[in-house]
Design a protein around this motif. Sequence first.
Motif, short mmCIF file in Angstrom:
data_model
loop_
_atom_site.label_atom_id
_atom_site.label_comp_id
_atom_site.label_asym_id
_atom_site.label_seq_id
_atom_site.Cartn_x
_atom_site.Cartn_y
_atom_site.Cartn_z
N ALA A 60 -12.45 9.68 -2.55
CA ALA A 60 -12.80 8.12 -1.82
C ALA A 60 -13.04 6.38 -2.85
O ALA A 60 -13.87 6.64 -3.88
CB ALA A 60 -12.67 7.38 -0.33
N SER A 68 0.97 -1.06 -0.10
CA SER A 68 -0.35 -0.42 -0.07
C SER A 68 0.74 1.47 0.00
O SER A 68 0.59 2.20 -1.00
CB SER A 68 -1.17 0.12 1.02
OG SER A 68 -1.72 -0.76 0.90
N VAL A 119 -7.88 6.74 -0.80
CA VAL A 119 -8.76 7.96 -0.96
C VAL A 119 -8.10 9.25 -1.36
O VAL A 119 -6.60 8.92 -0.38
CB VAL A 119 -9.11 8.09 1.10
CG1 VAL A 119 -8.91 9.24 0.94
CG2 VAL A 119 -9.53 6.42 1.15
N THR A 164 -4.42 4.14 0.04
CA THR A 164 -4.98 3.48 1.42
C THR A 164 -4.14 2.64 2.24
O THR A 164 -4.35 2.25 3.18
CB THR A 164 -6.32 4.19 1.02
OG1 THR A 164 -6.24 5.41 1.00
CG2 THR A 164 -6.90 4.59 3.27
N GLU A 165 -5.58 1.95 1.75
CA GLU A 165 -5.25 -0.25 2.07
C GLU A 165 -5.24 -1.13 0.75
O GLU A 165 -5.91 -0.72 -0.23
CB GLU A 165 -6.20 -0.05 2.99
CG GLU A 165 -5.98 -1.11 3.63
CD GLU A 165 -7.34 -2.02 4.68
OE1 GLU A 165 -7.32 -2.73 6.09
OE2 GLU A 165 -8.45 -0.59 4.69
#
Length: 191
Positions: free
Chosen positions: A85, A40, A78, A46-47
């Motif tokens: 997002a 990431s 995001v 973000t993830e």
Amino acid sequence: MTQDQGQPPEFSRLVRLEEIGRADMNIALTASAPEREALSRRFDLTEIPALEAKVTLRRLSPGVFSATGWLEADVVFVGEHAEDASDFSVNEVIEEVFATEAGWQGLSESSLDGEVDAELLTADHIDIGEVVAQNLSLALEPALLESGTLDDGAVTWSSGAEESDSASDHPFAALARLREGGNTGGDTSAN
């Protein structure tokens, strides 16, 4: 496939070339939480809540190897504003060819135009984890470029359209459809 020697790859699964014999070598990969977190950061996401892949390694000829299969990842991005997002799934087919120097020479000699469509191996192994990571990066690039340039209503990808085009071609497409439908082994006639 190698990465900068100063920093170890975030998602590394080394397979020595001598281990790839006449029979296909099937490898299932699942990235751990620390590996997904590191990827990431590498891809400025973000993830990555999930990342898995199935790859088949095959020796095509002396010094020439193929890696085919697919990867699936869930991604959260995001942007500068919370309303930008995006969360989406990536389903990507993997098709790579690798060659040692001797294998590269053989491919070049057998090619009509001398062109070789393979990655040159400079070590005695293939890092399948890095192959998956690089394929994920290539799949993310269009989505991240587009979502980063839009002010309002950033792009949100749905895996539905992509699956019908590319994911249905990989050998595990039926399994992926079953998993997405929540089927745990029962009758599939309703799906």
